[in-house]
Design a protein around this motif. Structure first.
Motif, PDB file in Angstrom:
ATOM      1  N   ALA A 163      -7.165   6.041  11.066  1.00  0.00           N
ATOM      2  CA  ALA A 163      -7.150   5.156   9.631  1.00  0.00           C
ATOM      3  C   ALA A 163      -5.732   5.097   8.887  1.00  0.00           C
ATOM      4  O   ALA A 163      -4.985   6.259   8.918  1.00  0.00           O
ATOM      5  N   ARG A 164      -6.283   4.727   7.812  1.00  0.00           N
ATOM      6  CA  ARG A 164      -5.252   4.864   6.441  1.00  0.00           C
ATOM      7  C   ARG A 164      -5.162   6.259   6.086  1.00  0.00           C
ATOM      8  O   ARG A 164      -6.422   6.289   5.867  1.00  0.00           O
TER       9      ARG A 164
ATOM     10  N   ASP B 192       0.592  -1.106   0.108  1.00  0.00           N
ATOM     11  CA  ASP B 192       0.380   0.710   0.130  1.00  0.00           C
ATOM     12  C   ASP B 192       0.745   0.959   0.054  1.00  0.00           C
ATOM     13  O   ASP B 192       1.616   1.330   1.015  1.00  0.00           O
TER      14      ASP B 192
ATOM     15  N   ARG C  21      -1.448  19.029  -7.035  1.00  0.00           N
ATOM     16  CA  ARG C  21      -1.625  20.601  -5.980  1.00  0.00           C
ATOM     17  C   ARG C  21      -1.350  19.563  -4.166  1.00  0.00           C
ATOM     18  O   ARG C  21      -0.879  19.839  -3.963  1.00  0.00           O
ATOM     19  N   LEU C  22      -2.231  18.920  -4.123  1.00  0.00           N
ATOM     20  CA  LEU C  22      -2.386  18.060  -3.240  1.00  0.00           C
ATOM     21  C   LEU C  22      -1.012  17.047  -3.012  1.00  0.00           C
ATOM     22  O   LEU C  22      -0.464  17.775  -2.158  1.00  0.00           O
TER      23      LEU C  22
ATOM     24  N   ARG D 254      -7.810  10.044   7.937  1.00  0.00           N
ATOM     25  CA  ARG D 254      -9.599  10.709   8.137  1.00  0.00           C
ATOM     26  C   ARG D 254      -9.788  10.727   9.271  1.00  0.00           C
ATOM     27  O   ARG D 254     -10.829  10.782  10.545  1.00  0.00           O
ATOM     28  N   SER D 255      -9.308   9.380  10.180  1.00  0.00           N
ATOM     29  CA  SER D 255      -9.167   9.590  11.626  1.00  0.00           C
ATOM     30  C   SER D 255      -7.480   8.865  11.537  1.00  0.00           C
ATOM     31  O   SER D 255      -6.815   8.736  11.171  1.00  0.00           O
ATOM     32  N   ALA D 256      -7.391   9.189  13.337  1.00  0.00           N
ATOM     33  CA  ALA D 256      -6.067   8.807  14.056  1.00  0.00           C
ATOM     34  C   ALA D 256      -5.954   7.733  13.923  1.00  0.00           C
ATOM     35  O   ALA D 256      -4.573   6.635  13.247  1.00  0.00           O
TER      36      ALA D 256
ATOM     37  N   TRP E  27       4.183  14.567   6.717  1.00  0.00           N
ATOM     38  CA  TRP E  27       2.951  14.947   7.098  1.00  0.00           C
ATOM     39  C   TRP E  27       2.559  14.171   6.268  1.00  0.00           C
ATOM     40  O   TRP E  27       2.697  13.253   5.721  1.00  0.00           O
TER      41      TRP E  27
ATOM     42  N   SER F 299       3.052  28.223   0.656  1.00  0.00           N
ATOM     43  CA  SER F 299       1.800  28.168  -0.402  1.00  0.00           C
ATOM     44  C   SER F 299       2.389  27.822  -1.353  1.00  0.00           C
ATOM     45  O   SER F 299       3.399  26.487  -2.085  1.00  0.00           O
ATOM     46  N   THR F 300       1.221  26.712  -1.819  1.00  0.00           N
ATOM     47  CA  THR F 300       1.254  25.407  -2.672  1.00  0.00           C
ATOM     48  C   THR F 300       1.187  25.997  -3.907  1.00  0.00           C
ATOM     49  O   THR F 300       1.989  24.968  -4.324  1.00  0.00           O
TER      50      THR F 300
ATOM     51  N   ALA G 161       1.564  20.540  -1.849  1.00  0.00           N
ATOM     52  CA  ALA G 161       0.534  20.537  -0.229  1.00  0.00           C
ATOM     53  C   ALA G 161       1.390  19.851   0.856  1.00  0.00           C
ATOM     54  O   ALA G 161       2.093  20.064   1.680  1.00  0.00           O
TER      55      ALA G 161
ATOM     56  N   LEU H 231      -2.453  12.768   6.008  1.00  0.00           N
ATOM     57  CA  LEU H 231      -3.985  13.433   5.821  1.00  0.00           C
ATOM     58  C   LEU H 231      -4.466  11.884   6.222  1.00  0.00           C
ATOM     59  O   LEU H 231      -4.245  10.888   5.172  1.00  0.00           O
TER      60      LEU H 231
ATOM     61  N   ARG I 207       4.285  20.881   3.855  1.00  0.00           N
ATOM     62  CA  ARG I 207       4.001  21.094   5.060  1.00  0.00           C
ATOM     63  C   ARG I 207       5.014  19.732   5.670  1.00  0.00           C
ATOM     64  O   ARG I 207       5.313  20.119   7.004  1.00  0.00           O
TER      65      ARG I 207
END
Lengths: 778, 281
Positions: B191-192, B120, B265-266, B187-189, B183, B242-243, B269, B185, B273
């Motif tokens: 989560a993948r 993954d 862009r993602l 969805r929850s601590a 860094w 900035s991105t 970003a 992102l 970060r």
């Protein structure tokens, strides 16, 4: 209410009596119960959302261990009546034999000594289905020419109802028109313990004994009686420890009927433990709404009328006993929220789709309604150029108007909504956020503040049920209170406590009246053989109605022991009273233990003219009026939104809550924090997606919030006693779930307002935010 | 659900496993920490005839310190790394990666090799070890070969062949004064990650190495022998650029990787970060 230090009476934050066995792992759930000879049950489920069964072949050696629909000719679908005109009846079948209507629908069952071997048998069953074009969402289901979910229907509505009536407002009341299309996503009630049932035929008592993870054992017994054709006295339902219910365990599942049927027909012991995946995909679905609403207001944002439609995805079948109407039609009657709105016309519908039946989940319909209403309020505020909290303040029902009957007939019992809102405003300091926003204009991180106000209709009676088409409704709630020979107290109630702390709070009620120490009071519940009939635990009703019944029984018991105590003290009954577990007359006193001892074991000490009523008291309570209680509150969230990544961080969260007199503030706060967690699930995380072919997801993509997702929360209470309840208490168990999604969504929209973005669907996921930002060309 | 019947065999050596893999049919499954395999077995997503337990094979749980690197056996658990039960030449970076790799209950069982074999691309181990330029060693009846962890992330599972056993991972030491930032992102601590990024500024040669992945897409590795000055300034600044500024730095590489504008862009970003949050080790 002033609570003395060390008190364990009403108002004291007493530690929960029921927690020790739970914390030590000593509680017994259905999964912990095993009976020699027990057989486990596993189900073959439809892999597709809609289709016709073309072949269902069971190897001959497996056939004795497999149950098909054709074996259940004496079992009718789980029929439940509904009084709504035009209601389309589609009731859950125990097993589907000819066709399937949702992915996960039980088609066959297998029994074996272990679950694994039962699943081995399931794996050997050959099921061929001819797929049909499924209706997988509200829009598709209602599109012209769409195939109906059930043969014989003319459209895909379980039921429809118009709440209110068409109206015409004067021009000055419709200077501003705000229309929004709002959506909430399908969720799954996910209690820590999934459903579970063990059914055994007891030859000695000639009874079907059912151990069931339920929040309404008596209702379940009635349902089993109706569906199995077995007299209720032939059935005993025991709810052992239950690991959360949230309304979902107040309905009957076809799997449970089948397990009981096996126990009756085969005179054996059978168990089905729903696994986590079954819980997610087959039966705990809820909260998928589509609303198209218009608010009419004057230039100040004072709203005079709301009209539109609310549609709830009811899934394929109506679940017993509440039908698809509970969520679908209730939603349409809640959009006016806590506001003083004079004109209302909402067309509500429960839509049939090829998905699992929608079932109640904490706050049923109210979180979605609050989300719709509160986003409409914020949109109105933006339209008139005012702070959303100011528009809320102008529209809220005032304290002077209480008690207040709103435009849809709901009777708000008491409260000061505006004071509650203003306290939340003081705590949040929106001006501080506005100042921060002014300096953040070029930053990727945008801050926003969002408010949501709610009121929670709890402990309601027949009128509310009839309005939803339900012919049955709760009436008298009964309890047994027994003073034992050693002075201890037993309280027996027909509800089921599965996390609410009722073993503690009901004991606090009894202790307040009789003075029996809390650790000498036992609350027994969850067993039809040992408790009076009860509709069960739902709708935040228990502390109002069962608390009232316990109070009535204890007052009656107090009269009886006082009469005996007065005799033993050689005093007139009028000169005596109960203080701290003793009957006191003048300077003399006698403990209840001594009175009980006299009653049970030394009858020669009793007065000759003693009324023969025993120290085993039945008390009943029915709220008067039955309009229910309305606890209420304001939630406010401050969020930071990263517009480049879509990440949302809740920086602070404020709750100001009024649940009337708090029987146990610590337990109330626990309910609030737990409710908030589930509300935040709606706001940011939970979305039960199905693929284009109707395949449900897994917990890989269905995200549940955990402790790490809980924000720092400031919680304050207001106390406005209800004039209609025993102690001024109000039902509050669902409350904090209701406004959280709205508060967070409003905060996110506030953060994005400078970009001209407003997101009208929850959960507000990073992907949705990124799409919205990209959509504006940022 | 419960697993379908299968035979269980506890392997005792790498040689034994390799022999089994050579003769395996498609229904043989290797079991290490079990955090992916056992749920798959229970849901009957796989129904192997033979499950070979490799968790207790000594050669797969080694932790050797070499002159300029550490070698960890494929069956070393995340918690062993997190708890410093094995050598760490990365000045604590490896322990940080381990500590993020799922909930503690999972980390106690999950193995590094198991995570790599799942492939993954957003997994903490693949992103972290790719930024550290770690190399895995796989063996089969045909011999032994090295596979860059970043190639596993890029190829998403196919890098390790079905007859190969991932034996160990070699992790280069990190010099004092290097910078490391991550860094993600989620969805929850628990989560993948939806997206995960790691950035290393190596003090030995002033090079930069960045690894970033978006869920469902191949890993991207950006390596700079002579990193752009703008990127150098971002490291450890605490303030994400900035991105657009990050896109200016990495856009060519992302375009070459075929990333669409929104994904680019993602990624930019995320890298910004990660770099801004870097700490000196």
């Amino acid at each position: 209410m002033t609570v003395l230090a060390g008190s364990t009476a009403i108002g004291a934050s007493v530690s929960r009596k029921e927690d020790l066995p739970l914390m030590m792992g000593h509680s017994k759930f259905v999964g912990d119960i095993a009976i020699p000879g027990m057989r486990e049950v596993a189900f073959l489920r439809s892999p597709i959302p809609s289709g016709i069964v073309r072949r269902l072949d069971v190897p001959a050696t497996d056939r004795p261990h497999v149950i098909l629909a054709s074996d259940l000719v004496e079992l009718a679908p789980m029929k439940v009546d509904c009084l709504i005109e035009g209601f389309n009846a589609a009731f859950c079948r125990i097993l589907s034999g000819a066709d399937v209507s949702y992915a996960g629908e039980p088609v066959a069952a297998a029994v074996a000594p272990t679950r694994a071997r039962a699943e081995d048998i399931v794996a050997r069953i050959a099921l061929d289905l001819e797929g049909r074009d499924p209706a997988l969402d509200i829009t598709t289901a209602l599109s012209p020419g769409r195939r109906v979910v059930h043969a014989g229907w003319t459209d895909n509505f379980h039921a429809r109802k118009t709440i209110g009536s068409p109206f015409t407002l004067p021009d000055e009341h419709r200077e501003v028109t705000v229309r929004r299309q709002l959506r909430t996503s399908r969720q799954c009630a996910a209690p820590l313990e999934c459903r579970g049932i063990l059914a055994t035929w007891d030859e000695r008592s000639s009874q079907l004994v059912v151990y069931l993870s339920t929040q309404a054992p008596h209702v379940m017994r009635t349902a089993l009686s109706e569906m199995l054709g077995l007299a209720e006295r032939k059935i005993r339902v025991v709810a052992p420890a239950v690991g959360g219910g949230f309304g979902y365990k107040g309905v009957v599942l076809p799997e449970e009927i089948l397990v009981c049927w096996l126990a009756v027909v085969r005179k054996g012991t059978y168990r089905w433990l729903q696994d986590r995946h079954e819980n997610l995909i087959t039966s705990a679905n809820c909260r998928e709404y589509a609303c198209d609403l218009t608010a009419y207001a004057d230039k100040s944002g004072r709203i005079y009328g709301i009209e539109g439609t609310t549609l709830a995805d009811g899934g394929a079948y109506s679940a017993y006993p509440y039908t698809a109407c509970l969520e679908g039609l209730q939603l349409g009657g809640l959009i006016s929220g806590p506001y003083d709105i004079s004109a209302y016309c909402v067309h509500a519908g429960a839509v049939a789709t090829n998905k699992p039946p929608a079932m109640p989940f904490r706050g049923t319909a109210r979180p979605g309604a609050c989300y719709a209403t509160e986003l409409l309020i914020d949109a109105t505020a933006r339209a008139v150029g005012r702070e959303p909290w100011e528009v809320r303040l102008d529209n809220l029902v005032s304290a002077e108007q209480m008690p207040y009957t709103n435009v849809t007939g709901k009777h708000f019992d008491s409260g000061d909504y505006r004071k509650c809102l203003m306290r939340a405003v003081e705590l949040v300091e929106p001006a501080r956020i506005r100042a921060r926003q002014a300096t953040d204009v070029d930053s990727a991180t945008r801050r926003g503040v969002g408010f949501a106000f709610y009121c929670e209709h709890a402990a309601y009676g027949a009128a509310a049920f009839i309005s939803l088409g339900l012919p049955i409704s709760p009436g008298y709630e009964t309890c047994h209170v027994r003073l034992l020979p050693d002075g201890g107290l037993e309280i027996r109630t027909g509800i089921q406590s599965h996390g609410q702390g009722l073993e503690t709070t009901l004991a606090q009620v009894a202790h307040t009246i009789l003075g029996v120490p809390l650790d000498e009071i036992t609350v027994l519940h969850g067993d039809t053989a040992e408790s009076p009939y009860s509709p069960g635990t739902f709708g935040s009703r228990c502390m109002v109605v069962v608390g009232g019944a316990v109070a009535n029984a204890c007052h009656d018991l107090a009269r009886r022991v006082t009469a005996i105590g007065a005799h033993l003290l050689q005093r007139a009954a009028a000169e005596t009273r109960i203080v701290d577990g003793q009957v006191v007359g003048g300077t003399a006193s006698i403990p209840l233990r001594r009175i009980a001892d006299a009653f049970y074991r030394r009858p020669y000490e009793l007065p000759q003219d003693l009324h023969p009523a025993s120290l085993d008291v039945v008390g009943s309570y029915r709220p008067d009026p039955e309009s229910g209680t309305f606890s209420y509150g304001c939630h406010a969230a401050v969020v930071a939104v990263d517009i480049d990544t879509g990440a949302v961080q809740i920086e602070s969260y404020v709750i100001v809550s009024d649940a009337g007199v708090l029987i146990n503030p610590m337990i109330v706060e626990g309910q609030i924090h737990g409710g908030l967690a589930q509300g935040l699930g709606s706001a940011l995380y939970e979305e039960a997606l199905v693929t284009l072919s109707g395949q449900p997801g897994t917990f890989w993509d269905y995200v549940l919030p955990g402790a790490a997702e809980m924000p720092k929360t400031t919680l304050e209470h207001m106390v406005t006693p209800s004039p209609y309840t025993s102690f001024g208490q109000k039902g509050m168990g669902e409350g904090a779930t209701i406004p959280a999604a709205a508060a967070v969504a409003n905060a996110v929209n506030d953060a994005l307002a400078a970009l001209g973005i407003e997101i009208c669907q929850v959960p507000v996921t990073p992907a949705r935010i990124r799409a919205a930002v990209a959509g504006r060309g940022a | 659900m419960k697993a379908a019947p299968f035979c269980y065999h506890a392997a005792r050596s790498v040689g034994e496993i390799v022999s089994l893999l050579e003769t395996r049919d498609s229904s043989t499954v290797l079991l290490a920490g079990g955090q992916a395999v056992i749920p798959a077995l229970n849901r009957r997503l796989c129904t192997p005839s033979l499950v070979v337990d490799i968790a207790n094979v000594a050669e797969l749980t080694i932790a050797d310190r070499a002159q300029d690197h550490v070698v960890l056996g494929a069956c070393v658990t995340s918690s062993a790394v997190e708890d410093a039960s094995v050598p760490d030449g990365t000045r604590g970076i490896l322990a940080c990666v381990a500590a993020r790799s799922g909930p503690r209950t999972v980390r106690c069982h999950a193995t590094i090799g198991g995570s790599l074999c799942l492939g993954d691309s957003v997994s903490d181990w693949i992103v972290g070890l790719s930024a550290l330029d770690a190399v895995a060693e796989a063996t089969s009846a045909c011999g032994t070969r090295s596979i860059a962890v970043s190639d596993i992330g890029r190829s998403r599972t196919s890098a390790v062949a079905s007859d190969e056993l991932l034996v160990s991972i070699r992790i280069p030491d990190i010099a004092a004064g290097s910078w490391w930032g991550t860094w993600d992102l989620r969805r929850s601590a628990g989560a993948r990650p939806d997206i995960a990024a790691a950035v290393l500024a190596d003090a030995r040669d002033a090079s930069f190495r960045c690894a970033v992945a978006v869920a469902g897409r191949a890993l991207i590795v950006l390596a700079y022998r002579d990193p752009p000055e703008d990127l150098r300034k971002v490291m450890g600044s605490g303030a994400p650029p900035s991105t657009e500024a990050m896109l200016d730095i990495v856009n060519d590489e992302l375009a070459a990787a075929g990333e669409e504008r929104a994904t680019a862009r993602l990624i930019a970003a995320a890298l910004g970060r990660a770099a801004a949050s870097a700490i000196r080790v």
